[in-house]
Write an enzyme that holds these catalytic residues in place. Structure first.
Site, PDB file in Angstrom:
ATOM      1  N   ARG A   1      25.093  20.215  64.385  1.00 31.75           N
ATOM      2  CA  ARG A   1      26.740  20.088  64.514  1.00 31.75           C
ATOM      3  C   ARG A   1      27.155  19.079  65.638  1.00 31.75           C
ATOM      4  O   ARG A   1      27.910  18.573  65.126  1.00 31.75           O
ATOM      5  CB  ARG A   1      27.205  21.639  64.731  1.00 31.75           C
ATOM      6  CG  ARG A   1      28.848  21.548  65.100  1.00 31.75           C
ATOM      7  CD  ARG A   1      29.453  20.731  63.807  1.00 31.75           C
ATOM      8  NE  ARG A   1      28.998  21.193  62.515  1.00 31.75           N
ATOM      9  CZ  ARG A   1      29.389  20.202  61.196  1.00 31.75           C
ATOM     10  NH1 ARG A   1      29.862  19.205  61.490  1.00 31.75           N
ATOM     11  NH2 ARG A   1      28.615  20.599  60.232  1.00 31.75           N
TER      12      ARG A   1
ATOM     13  N   LYS B   1      45.706   5.407  72.323  1.00 34.48           N
ATOM     14  CA  LYS B   1      46.089   6.726  71.798  1.00 34.48           C
ATOM     15  C   LYS B   1      44.656   7.226  71.307  1.00 34.48           C
ATOM     16  O   LYS B   1      44.270   7.402  70.242  1.00 34.48           O
ATOM     17  CB  LYS B   1      46.959   6.519  70.712  1.00 34.48           C
ATOM     18  CG  LYS B   1      48.388   6.235  71.257  1.00 34.48           C
ATOM     19  CD  LYS B   1      49.424   6.071  69.893  1.00 34.48           C
ATOM     20  CE  LYS B   1      50.605   5.359  70.688  1.00 34.48           C
ATOM     21  NZ  LYS B   1      51.656   5.432  69.326  1.00 34.48           N
TER      22      LYS B   1
ATOM     23  N   LYS C   1      56.493  -1.768  79.027  1.00 36.90           N
ATOM     24  CA  LYS C   1      56.982  -1.167  77.908  1.00 36.90           C
ATOM     25  C   LYS C   1      58.461  -0.624  78.004  1.00 36.90           C
ATOM     26  O   LYS C   1      58.988  -0.821  79.120  1.00 36.90           O
ATOM     27  CB  LYS C   1      56.113   0.111  77.317  1.00 36.90           C
ATOM     28  CG  LYS C   1      54.781  -0.211  77.025  1.00 36.90           C
ATOM     29  CD  LYS C   1      53.833   0.815  76.208  1.00 36.90           C
ATOM     30  CE  LYS C   1      54.450   0.814  74.774  1.00 36.90           C
ATOM     31  NZ  LYS C   1      53.740   1.641  73.905  1.00 36.90           N
TER      32      LYS C   1
ATOM     33  N   GLU D   1      56.797  -5.327  75.807  1.00 35.91           N
ATOM     34  CA  GLU D   1      57.346  -4.910  74.605  1.00 35.91           C
ATOM     35  C   GLU D   1      58.995  -5.244  74.421  1.00 35.91           C
ATOM     36  O   GLU D   1      59.761  -5.165  75.410  1.00 35.91           O
ATOM     37  CB  GLU D   1      57.459  -3.624  74.731  1.00 35.91           C
ATOM     38  CG  GLU D   1      57.749  -2.761  73.453  1.00 35.91           C
ATOM     39  CD  GLU D   1      57.767  -1.207  73.557  1.00 35.91           C
ATOM     40  OE1 GLU D   1      56.513  -0.718  73.360  1.00 35.91           O
ATOM     41  OE2 GLU D   1      58.694  -0.606  73.832  1.00 35.91           O
TER      42      GLU D   1
ATOM     43  N   ASP E   1      57.767  -4.184  68.463  1.00 36.79           N
ATOM     44  CA  ASP E   1      57.752  -2.944  68.377  1.00 36.79           C
ATOM     45  C   ASP E   1      58.661  -2.731  67.271  1.00 36.79           C
ATOM     46  O   ASP E   1      59.901  -2.672  67.430  1.00 36.79           O
ATOM     47  CB  ASP E   1      58.099  -2.203  69.559  1.00 36.79           C
ATOM     48  CG  ASP E   1      57.814  -0.722  69.393  1.00 36.79           C
ATOM     49  OD1 ASP E   1      56.662  -0.465  68.630  1.00 36.79           O
ATOM     50  OD2 ASP E   1      58.662   0.324  70.018  1.00 36.79           O
TER      51      ASP E   1
END
Length: 288
Positions: free
Chosen positions: A103, A138, A170, A200, A221
């Protein structure tokens, strides 16, 4: 595909932790109770669906950390395209060890092959254009290095690996800093000459202001295809252009056709479905 493997020293802690989590406080009760101690078995890792393989080194480590006598023979390498029903590897040796590690080996292999397969689908969709497909931060906590490796196995490239290898200003940074100009100026005065600066932007006005401060890259973006096309013209090669915002294999070709350099996609690592791979027991041929 010439894909350099990750060093074993990076992989072993991940696999060891996963095995310890599975073994718990008493080990594999089922295999120890059901399978004779001296039984040997031959199994195969089989693709239940077509895709791109990644994570074989982690799967091999899972078997070897349980028992060095388990023999794994690879029929394909990471980055290989496989058909449904195709054998990826043969695994033979002490049956208890194979079943105990099964597994954990499949968890890594299915997850990373899913990322590689998803990446390959987007890479194929934009093949007619020069844009590179890149991943983001992410990622699953603790698995960033191997998930980004799986993106490379699928033909993609990597964005920054963490907060410490590039500056990406950002929207929240801009808001707190008081605007694009103070954000970029502070970044430039506080960082070394080898560190890239990306900012950004959401609008052409922001892009124009950012370009006046000569960043290394601009993150465009959630812009429409028309806006991206106009932005690429505005940049005119003065900075690397990166498009982001819910881009899929079906929308990626139009985005790539705008002339952007990079297309960043977060779901490649945080939401790609697994590639279904199983471990199948090969019954010995008694006729021999």
């Amino acid at each position: 595909m010439n894909l350099p493997p990750l060093p074993a020293i990076m992989l072993e802690p991940l696999v060891r932790a996963a095995l310890l989590e599975d073994l718990g406080r008493a080990g594999d009760l089922t295999s120890d109770a059901v399978v004779p101690r001296d039984h040997h078995a031959t199994t195969v890792l089989t693709a239940r669906q077509a895709g791109t393989v990644a994570g074989l080194d982690l799967a091999m480590l899972a078997f070897h950390l349980i028992d060095q006598n388990v023999d794994v023979k690879l029929h394909h390498a990471d980055g290989s395209k496989i058909a449904q029903g195709e054998f990826i590897a043969s695994v033979s040796g002490p049956a208890r060890a194979i079943l105990t590690a099964e597994r954990t080996a499949l968890n890594f292999l299915c997850h990373l092959s899913g990322i590689a397969t998803a990446t390959a689908s987007v890479v194929a969709a934009v093949r007619a254009h020069s844009a590179k497909i890149v991943c983001t931060r992410k990622t699953t906590p603790g698995l960033r290095a191997v998930e980004k490796y799986a993106v490379r196995a699928g033909g993609g490239s990597n964005h920054r690996f963490g907060l410490d290898d590039a500056i990406l200003i950002k929207d929240n940074h801009i808001a707190i800093a008081g605007g694009i100009r103070p954000a970029i100026e502070r970044a430039r005065t506080s960082t070394g000459h080898l560190v890239k600066i990306e900012v950004e932007v959401d609008t052409q006005a922001q892009l124009e202001e950012a370009l006046s401060l000569a960043p290394d890259a601009v993150l465009l973006d959630n812009m429409s295809v028309d806006e991206l096309r106009q932005a690429v013209v505005m940049v005119a090669g003065r900075a690397i252009t990166e498009a982001s915002g819910r881009i899929t294999p079906s929308t990626a070709p139009a985005v790539a056709a705008t002339g952007v350099d990079l297309i960043s996609i977060g779901w490649l690592t945080h939401s790609a479905p697994i590639l279904d791979i199983g471990l199948d027991y090969r019954v010995p041929d008694r006729r021999a």
